[in-house]
Design a protein around this motif. Sequence first.
Motif, mmCIF file in Angstrom:
data_model
loop_
_atom_site.group_PDB
_atom_site.id
_atom_site.type_symbol
_atom_site.label_atom_id
_atom_site.label_comp_id
_atom_site.label_asym_id
_atom_site.label_seq_id
_atom_site.Cartn_x
_atom_site.Cartn_y
_atom_site.Cartn_z
ATOM 1 N N LEU A 101 105.362 11.139 60.308
ATOM 2 C CA LEU A 101 106.609 11.746 59.858
ATOM 3 C C LEU A 101 107.414 10.781 58.999
ATOM 4 O O LEU A 101 107.925 11.154 57.935
ATOM 5 C CB LEU A 101 107.418 12.205 61.069
ATOM 6 C CG LEU A 101 108.771 12.851 60.773
ATOM 7 C CD1 LEU A 101 108.621 14.065 59.878
ATOM 8 C CD2 LEU A 101 109.481 13.226 62.077
ATOM 9 N N ARG A 102 107.523 9.543 59.442
ATOM 10 C CA ARG A 102 108.329 8.583 58.682
ATOM 11 C C ARG A 102 107.722 8.291 57.322
ATOM 12 O O ARG A 102 108.436 8.186 56.317
ATOM 13 C CB ARG A 102 108.499 7.300 59.498
ATOM 14 C CG ARG A 102 109.415 7.499 60.699
ATOM 15 C CD ARG A 102 109.529 6.256 61.546
ATOM 16 N NE ARG A 102 110.498 6.454 62.614
ATOM 17 C CZ ARG A 102 110.774 5.552 63.545
ATOM 18 N NH1 ARG A 102 110.149 4.387 63.555
ATOM 19 N NH2 ARG A 102 111.661 5.809 64.491
ATOM 20 N N ARG A 103 106.409 8.153 57.253
ATOM 21 C CA ARG A 103 105.786 7.907 55.951
ATOM 22 C C ARG A 103 105.951 9.121 55.034
ATOM 23 O O ARG A 103 106.232 8.976 53.839
ATOM 24 C CB ARG A 103 104.307 7.591 56.137
ATOM 25 C CG ARG A 103 103.559 7.322 54.832
ATOM 26 C CD ARG A 103 104.070 6.077 54.118
ATOM 27 N NE ARG A 103 103.894 4.918 54.951
ATOM 28 C CZ ARG A 103 102.763 4.212 55.013
ATOM 29 N NH1 ARG A 103 101.718 4.554 54.298
ATOM 30 N NH2 ARG A 103 102.687 3.149 55.794
ATOM 31 N N LEU A 104 105.797 10.326 55.578
ATOM 32 C CA LEU A 104 105.932 11.521 54.756
ATOM 33 C C LEU A 104 107.360 11.679 54.245
ATOM 34 O O LEU A 104 107.577 12.034 53.079
ATOM 35 C CB LEU A 104 105.516 12.753 55.561
ATOM 36 C CG LEU A 104 105.527 14.086 54.821
ATOM 37 C CD1 LEU A 104 104.581 14.070 53.628
ATOM 38 C CD2 LEU A 104 105.173 15.233 55.764
ATOM 39 N N LEU A 105 108.344 11.412 55.089
ATOM 40 C CA LEU A 105 109.734 11.520 54.652
ATOM 41 C C LEU A 105 110.051 10.498 53.572
ATOM 42 O O LEU A 105 110.805 10.779 52.635
ATOM 43 C CB LEU A 105 110.675 11.347 55.843
ATOM 44 C CG LEU A 105 110.633 12.454 56.906
ATOM 45 C CD1 LEU A 105 111.560 12.120 58.053
ATOM 46 C CD2 LEU A 105 110.978 13.809 56.309
ATOM 47 N N ALA A 106 109.463 9.309 53.685
ATOM 48 C CA ALA A 106 109.658 8.305 52.642
ATOM 49 C C ALA A 106 109.072 8.793 51.329
ATOM 50 O O ALA A 106 109.682 8.646 50.259
ATOM 51 C CB ALA A 106 109.017 6.988 53.062
ATOM 52 N N ARG A 107 107.883 9.374 51.371
ATOM 53 C CA ARG A 107 107.262 9.914 50.165
ATOM 54 C C ARG A 107 108.090 11.062 49.592
ATOM 55 O O ARG A 107 108.245 11.189 48.378
ATOM 56 C CB ARG A 107 105.847 10.405 50.474
ATOM 57 C CG ARG A 107 104.842 9.294 50.717
ATOM 58 C CD ARG A 107 104.691 8.438 49.495
ATOM 59 N NE ARG A 107 103.604 7.482 49.614
ATOM 60 C CZ ARG A 107 103.489 6.410 48.859
ATOM 61 N NH1 ARG A 107 104.418 6.155 47.944
ATOM 62 N NH2 ARG A 107 102.481 5.574 48.998
ATOM 63 N N ALA A 108 108.617 11.910 50.475
ATOM 64 C CA ALA A 108 109.434 13.031 50.010
ATOM 65 C C ALA A 108 110.677 12.531 49.284
ATOM 66 O O ALA A 108 111.074 13.083 48.250
ATOM 67 C CB ALA A 108 109.831 13.910 51.195
ATOM 68 N N GLY A 109 111.281 11.480 49.815
ATOM 69 C CA GLY A 109 112.466 10.939 49.173
ATOM 70 C C GLY A 109 112.191 10.433 47.781
ATOM 71 O O GLY A 109 112.994 10.613 46.863
ATOM 72 N N THR A 110 111.035 9.804 47.581
ATOM 73 C CA THR A 110 110.722 9.274 46.245
ATOM 74 C C THR A 110 110.474 10.384 45.239
ATOM 75 O O THR A 110 110.562 10.163 44.039
ATOM 76 C CB THR A 110 109.486 8.356 46.287
ATOM 77 O OG1 THR A 110 108.319 9.123 46.639
ATOM 78 C CG2 THR A 110 109.677 7.229 47.275
#
Length: 335
Positions: free
Chosen positions: A278-287
């Motif tokens: 979840l944390r990695r995906l949210l980071a990718r979504a933010g970029t």
Amino acid sequence: MDVVVRPARPQEWDRAGELVAAAYLADGALQPGDPYLAHLRDAAGRARDSVVLVAAEADALLGTVTWCPAPSSHREVAAPDEGEFRSLGVDPSAQGRGIGRLLIEACVQRARQERYAAVAISSAQWMEAAHRLYERMGFTRLPERDWAPRPDVPLLAYRLDLCQDPSGEVQIRDAVQDDEPLVTRMLLEAVNWLPERAGLSHAQILDNPGLAHYVSGWKRPSDLGVVAVQDSRPIGAAWLRYFSAGDPGYGFVDEGIPELSIGVVPERRNRGVGQALLRRLLARAGTRGIPAVCLSVERANPAQRLYVAEGFHTVQSFEAADTMLLRLDESPLPT
């Protein structure tokens, strides 16, 4: 274009230093003429015994952080078995894209690779948005290490314990076109989360339009996903997909907000894998500039506790499930 976190090149040190100084000034954390600005601008000096990382999109630098492994002279609060990062800043024009989270994740990954037991940091008392980001990422307060480099700058210490995070042994990679069978299998795991309940078969899921549209036609240009791998074996996946009002997902909120799906194999649940995904995906979504993420979760599902801990809140409730939303456009402050 994806944002990549990498060590700054020597010719980028000056730009990285100016970036973090500009971030502190834009946020009001420092005023023009503050002597600490000279330290922030001296990325070349930090690079002598630390690693200056940058978040880059092509040739543009969007953010920077300095990773301080032992025996870096820039460490302030870390014990010998802990890593530390400092001088985190995001270009004001790139705030709200998850760049700060991406930079922090890069430091945490380095800490794991270098076999540190934890990551310790300090952050100015007034940087409340940054503190919320740290806490969502699992950092906890360490008040016994609070300190002040000068009377008007109280710093709060935080620590992320890596020894209690079993996801450290798991590698997270971006999902690719060939992962369609995998995301389909992980959708099956997500739907059949309760072992005691008669589950749906692979064929039944694909025959159900309300479920099949979470994976059919993978990977669309707008799809975004990550995969957890352990010992070369995929053990989980999380992905985002946009739905229309005419064909909504169970957690549909708006056509401009993608819906989250996440699945982990049963033997790896409750061991931090879902949180890491979840944390990695949210980071990718933010970029990518995605403003928010929505989802649907049954209230009896233990995963709801994870979503609440990561900042999701309920926007609509049904008989047995909630629709939840997490906004990603709250700009993290520099530390």
